[in-house]
Scaffold this active site. Sequence first.
Site, PDB file in Angstrom:
ATOM      1  N   PHE A  88      13.019  45.543 -15.194  1.00 15.41           N
ATOM      2  CA  PHE A  88      11.803  45.368 -14.019  1.00 15.41           C
ATOM      3  C   PHE A  88      10.453  44.689 -14.844  1.00 15.41           C
ATOM      4  CE2 PHE A  88      13.860  49.906 -14.556  1.00 15.41           C
ATOM      5  CZ  PHE A  88      14.613  49.645 -13.865  1.00 15.41           C
ATOM      6  N   HIS A  89      10.892  43.524 -15.309  1.00 17.04           N
ATOM      7  CA  HIS A  89       9.834  42.704 -15.827  1.00 17.04           C
ATOM      8  C   HIS A  89       9.539  41.120 -15.161  1.00 17.04           C
ATOM      9  CE1 HIS A  89      10.532  45.524 -19.636  1.00 17.04           C
ATOM     10  NE2 HIS A  89       9.702  45.904 -18.627  1.00 17.04           N
TER      11      HIS A  89
END
Length: 553
Positions: free
Chosen positions: A469-470
Amino acid sequence: MDASFDHIVVGAGSAGCVLAGRLSEDPATRVLLLEAGPPDRSLWIHLPIGYGKTMWDKRLNWCFETDPDPNMNGRRIYWPRGRTLGGSSSINGLIYIRGQHEDYDAWAAAGNAGWSHAELLPYFRRSEGNARGGDRWHGGDGPLKVSDIGAKHPLIEAFIAGAESIGVPRTEDFNGARQEGAGYYQLTTHRGWRCSTAVAYLRPARGRPNLRVETDAHVTGLVFEGRRAVGVRYRQHGQDHEVRCRGEVLLAAGALQSPQLLQLSGVGDPALLARHGIPLRHALPGVGENLQDHLQFRLIFECTQPITTNDELNSWLGQAKIGLQWLLARKGPLAVGINQGGCFMKALPGETATPDIQFHVATLSAEMAGGQVHPFSGFTFSVCQLRPSSRGHVRIRSTDPFEPPEMQPNYLSTDLDRRTAIAAVKAARAIAASAPMRGLVKREVKPGPAAADDAAILEFCRNAGATIFHPSGTCKMGRDALAVVDERLRVHGLEGLRVVDCSVMPTLVSGNTNAPVVAMAEKAVDMIREDAARGRLAQPQGATAPALQTVEA
């Protein structure tokens, strides 16, 4: 709207809430904050373990998917992104990590003056309200609350001891003098509740008359006069609006949607814009390029003892127990979320001077992050490469602002990334096989004994790897041919327009991205104020700013 604004902030996420909250501290500065999603009223946002619910909630989450990635055997990878006040800070895993000092020093060395670790540290400290108090490395009274995980867990203790047994030192602080080590994470929680940027920065500002917050307001494009951005267009409740400002438009829509908005508005690669019939406003080939993300590999183990969160969640008695823990003391799994401990270590020690992989250790197991827990006693070692060399892109598919853009991460497209992935899985197995952990591991469920050699491990990584999730880097800061913003986050070649979010990272930081984005936004506020003051001083005597025009289509 009949008010005038100095700044329009697009996106009320990790950066946008900081910008709106800080800029509106000056009562003479009028700020409009536009958020495409709804208010952050759901209990699941504010309850730390609610991450498992918001992961799939399309009201609060964009629920994106990448394009089929040829390096991942043609799989589409699910990419959740926050769609509410607080953005992804309202649905993330809560872990407070800054990255390595060397990450920021590399940004500065690449020509981005002011972005070294020493120069950014004051903004980390200003933003942080650490429960341990302030010191050389930490802030004790900042708005973003950071707390310890209270109770020790036997699985995390065994993991830390196992990491120590293979040469990784125990640490009490991943965000101090050095990152390397194994220990418990600190979380962006406060008294058992999530501390998103909407809670930390926006909630205290909501009563200010100079701040206006509009939710369910999806920005569809930027408004220009010549080379100056003067406003935005947005759709709210089926109605199209246009609003202008006399200062700056601040794009904080994230690494996927900030480049999308620029491209829709005629700023980007001329060839891409021509394919979609979009008139070229300004040629910037780097818009949407340089996409980077942390790819995680989740090793799942069955535990020999019923001490996992799976065991609690799979029984009515266990659910009642953890519910009472939270209700009576704001403690227990509901107050912690998913991952409690981890480590930063070198998977390829001969090739890196600092840790190149990160572990997130969860006392539960599921087929994917946020999924239904397994029926057995299970736990998870999630491991990711910290500084991937693979690069992808974000590109519009059409002129429809409501159609998600093409998202191609190109995971594992370089030899370094493939070798690091294999070494990371081997490091996880080494910790699981260590003496401190051996008595708690009944079996390795995934990847399992079939992944016995490097080729089989890499195939597991291709078939099971997922985002942590980056996504970052798609409006990179710098001076090279692909740079989109300068060191003050101003879009090259245009006026009145900045980008302030993960997209401006030239290279991905070595760890979770929420804390760095908050610090970056704090720094951006200072730069915005400084540049505005210079502009006022340079303005001819008697000159006035242009009046704002608000038009409803």
